[in-house]
Design a protein around this motif. Structure first.
Motif, mmCIF file in Angstrom:
data_model
loop_
_atom_site.group_PDB
_atom_site.id
_atom_site.type_symbol
_atom_site.label_atom_id
_atom_site.label_comp_id
_atom_site.label_asym_id
_atom_site.label_seq_id
_atom_site.Cartn_x
_atom_site.Cartn_y
_atom_site.Cartn_z
ATOM 1 N N GLY A 1 0.794 -1.225 0.000
ATOM 2 C CA GLY A 1 0.000 0.000 0.000
ATOM 3 C C GLY A 1 0.826 1.275 0.000
ATOM 4 N N THR A 2 2.174 1.176 -0.218
ATOM 5 C CA THR A 2 3.016 2.379 -0.187
ATOM 6 C C THR A 2 3.350 2.901 -1.573
ATOM 7 N N VAL A 3 3.044 2.127 -2.633
ATOM 8 C CA VAL A 3 3.317 2.548 -4.007
ATOM 9 C C VAL A 3 2.074 2.296 -4.857
ATOM 10 N N LEU A 4 1.737 3.270 -5.709
ATOM 11 C CA LEU A 4 0.609 3.121 -6.623
ATOM 12 C C LEU A 4 1.042 3.674 -7.980
ATOM 13 N N SER A 5 1.241 2.766 -8.936
ATOM 14 C CA SER A 5 1.751 3.166 -10.251
ATOM 15 C C SER A 5 0.780 2.749 -11.345
ATOM 16 N N THR A 6 0.763 3.537 -12.443
ATOM 17 C CA THR A 6 -0.077 3.211 -13.610
ATOM 18 C C THR A 6 0.761 2.752 -14.802
ATOM 19 N N ASN A 7 2.074 2.630 -14.604
ATOM 20 C CA ASN A 7 2.987 2.261 -15.702
ATOM 21 C C ASN A 7 3.232 0.753 -15.687
ATOM 22 N N TRP A 8 2.487 -0.002 -16.499
ATOM 23 C CA TRP A 8 2.603 -1.451 -16.526
ATOM 24 C C TRP A 8 3.955 -1.916 -17.074
ATOM 25 N N ASP A 9 4.497 -1.174 -18.065
ATOM 26 C CA ASP A 9 5.789 -1.552 -18.646
ATOM 27 C C ASP A 9 6.880 -1.574 -17.581
ATOM 28 N N GLU A 10 6.809 -0.651 -16.647
ATOM 29 C CA GLU A 10 7.814 -0.590 -15.584
ATOM 30 C C GLU A 10 7.508 -1.569 -14.456
ATOM 31 N N ILE A 11 6.244 -1.621 -14.039
ATOM 32 C CA ILE A 11 5.843 -2.437 -12.892
ATOM 33 C C ILE A 11 5.926 -3.929 -13.199
ATOM 34 N N SER A 12 5.672 -4.330 -14.449
ATOM 35 C CA SER A 12 5.627 -5.757 -14.794
ATOM 36 C C SER A 12 6.994 -6.435 -14.781
ATOM 37 N N LYS A 13 8.090 -5.667 -14.790
ATOM 38 C CA LYS A 13 9.431 -6.241 -14.915
ATOM 39 C C LYS A 13 9.907 -6.917 -13.624
ATOM 40 N N GLU A 14 9.540 -6.383 -12.474
ATOM 41 C CA GLU A 14 10.037 -6.944 -11.221
ATOM 42 C C GLU A 14 9.083 -6.613 -10.080
ATOM 43 N N LYS A 15 9.325 -7.258 -8.934
ATOM 44 C CA LYS A 15 8.488 -7.032 -7.761
ATOM 45 C C LYS A 15 8.669 -5.607 -7.251
ATOM 46 N N VAL A 16 7.582 -4.976 -6.824
ATOM 47 C CA VAL A 16 7.614 -3.602 -6.326
ATOM 48 C C VAL A 16 8.009 -3.605 -4.848
ATOM 49 N N ASP A 17 9.055 -2.862 -4.523
ATOM 50 C CA ASP A 17 9.515 -2.792 -3.138
ATOM 51 C C ASP A 17 8.635 -1.856 -2.312
ATOM 52 N N VAL A 18 8.631 -2.113 -0.998
ATOM 53 C CA VAL A 18 7.921 -1.240 -0.070
ATOM 54 C C VAL A 18 8.664 0.082 0.040
ATOM 55 N N LYS A 19 7.945 1.207 -0.087
ATOM 56 C CA LYS A 19 8.559 2.522 0.003
ATOM 57 C C LYS A 19 7.767 3.393 0.987
ATOM 58 N N PRO A 20 8.061 3.269 2.284
ATOM 59 C CA PRO A 20 7.344 4.089 3.278
ATOM 60 C C PRO A 20 7.738 5.556 3.151
ATOM 61 N N PRO A 21 6.929 6.473 3.654
ATOM 62 C CA PRO A 21 7.270 7.903 3.622
ATOM 63 C C PRO A 21 8.567 8.180 4.353
ATOM 64 N N ASP A 22 9.220 9.303 4.009
ATOM 65 C CA ASP A 22 10.475 9.680 4.640
ATOM 66 C C ASP A 22 10.312 9.775 6.155
ATOM 67 N N GLY A 23 11.293 9.212 6.869
ATOM 68 C CA GLY A 23 11.274 9.285 8.323
ATOM 69 C C GLY A 23 10.455 8.198 8.979
ATOM 70 N N MET A 24 9.868 7.287 8.173
ATOM 71 C CA MET A 24 9.039 6.216 8.731
ATOM 72 C C MET A 24 9.613 4.854 8.320
ATOM 73 N N GLU A 25 9.350 3.870 9.143
ATOM 74 C CA GLU A 25 9.842 2.526 8.900
ATOM 75 C C GLU A 25 8.675 1.563 8.738
ATOM 76 N N PHE A 26 8.712 0.718 7.687
ATOM 77 C CA PHE A 26 7.642 -0.238 7.422
ATOM 78 C C PHE A 26 7.877 -1.497 8.250
ATOM 79 N N LYS A 27 6.860 -1.945 8.963
ATOM 80 C CA LYS A 27 6.944 -3.170 9.759
ATOM 81 C C LYS A 27 5.818 -4.101 9.400
ATOM 82 N N LYS A 28 6.104 -5.399 9.275
ATOM 83 C CA LYS A 28 5.060 -6.396 9.040
ATOM 84 C C LYS A 28 4.519 -6.884 10.371
ATOM 85 N N TRP A 29 3.229 -7.003 10.472
ATOM 86 C CA TRP A 29 2.594 -7.467 11.705
ATOM 87 C C TRP A 29 2.120 -8.891 11.524
#
Length: 209
Positions: free
Chosen positions: A181-209
Motif C-alpha cells: 500500500g506504499t506505491v501506486l503506479s499506472t505504468n505497466w511496462d515498468e511495474i511488470s518487470k520486477e516485484k515492487v519494493d515497499v517505500k514508506p514515507p520519509d522518516g518512517m519505517e515499514f513493519k510487518k505485523w
C-alpha cells in the motif's frame, strides 16, 4: 457596515424537508457552515431536538415532535457544508402520512413495495410536492460538494482506475499489493518487470505485523 442599535444578533431562517423509506425517515435541515462542535442533536422515542450555536448569530433550537415512534439508539445524523441530514429509524414498518403531530391509526398499515421501477413519491404534510424530486436534488448537491484531503485522493485514484486501460488497472493492483500500500503506479511496462519494493514515507519505517 453600521451595527444595529439594539445590539441583537441577526436571526437565521432555517428550512427543512423530509422524505421516508420503508424503514427510516430522513429530515434534511438546510443550513450552511455548521461546525460539529456547535451542533447537539438528541433523539427520544417520539421527539428529535437540535441545538445549533453560532458565534455571531442567535442560537437555533429545533424540535420535531414526530408522528410515530422511532428507535433512538438506531438514529443518526450526517453533517455537510450545506445541510444537516437526520436519519430516524422507524419502530414500525408503516408509511407516515406526516412528519409531525400524533397520527391516530386504527391499525398498523404494512408498507407495500411499489411496483414501478422508479422511486416512490413520498407523502408529506405539504400537498403537491414530489419528495422523490427533493431526494434527487439533495443527492445532486452532495455530488457538487468537493471532497478534501484523503477522501479527495481516494476519489482521484478511483477515477483513474475506472477510466484506465487493462494495463493501467494491472499496474495499479500489482504495485499497491506488492508494496504493502506504499506505491501506486499506472505504468505497466515498468511495474511488470520486477516485484515492487515497499517505500514508506520519509522518516518512517515499514513493519510487518
Amino acid at each position: 457596515m453600521a451595527e444595529c442599535e439594539s445590539g441583537e444578533k441577526p436571526k437565521v431562517q432555517v428550512k427543512h424537508d423530509w422524505y421516508q423509506t420503508d424503514v427510516a425517515v430522513v429530515i434534511t435541515v438546510l443550513i450552511k457552515n455548521v461546525k460539529e462542535d456547535n451542533l447537539c442533536i438528541n433523539f427520544a422515542k417520539n421527539c428529535v431536538t437540535a441545538k445549533i450555536k453560532f458565534p455571531d448569530q442567535d442560537d437555533i433550537d429545533l424540535k420535531f415532535n414526530v408522528s410515530h415512534d422511532i428507535v433512538p439508539e438506531q438514529c443518526s445524523y450526517k453533517l455537510t457544508p450545506s445541510k444537516i441530514e437526520v436519519k430516524l429509524k422507524k419502530s414500525e414498518g408503516i408509511r407516515w402520512a406526516k412528519l409531525e403531530g400524533h397520527e391516530d391509526l386504527p391499525k398498523a398499515i404494512p408498507v407495500e413495495v411499489p411496483q414501478s421501477s422508479g422511486p416512490p413519491s413520498y407523502p408529506t404534510s405539504k400537498k403537491g410536492k414530489d419528495w422523490s424530486v427533493v431526494e434527487k436534488k439533495i443527492k445532486e448537491e452532495e455530488a457538487k460538494e468537493k471532497p478534501e484531503g484523503e477522501e479527495a485522493l481516494n476519489k482521484l485514484f478511483q477515477e483513474i482506475y475506472g477510466k484506465g486501460s487493462d494495463e493501467v488497472k494491472r499496474a495499479m493492483n500489482k504495485s499497491y499489493m506488492e508494496s504493502g500500500g506504499t506505491v501506486l503506479s499506472t505504468n505497466w511496462d515498468e511495474i511488470s518487470k520486477e516485484k515492487v519494493d515497499v517505500k514508506p514515507p520519509d522518516g518512517m519505517e515499514f513493519k510487518k505485523w
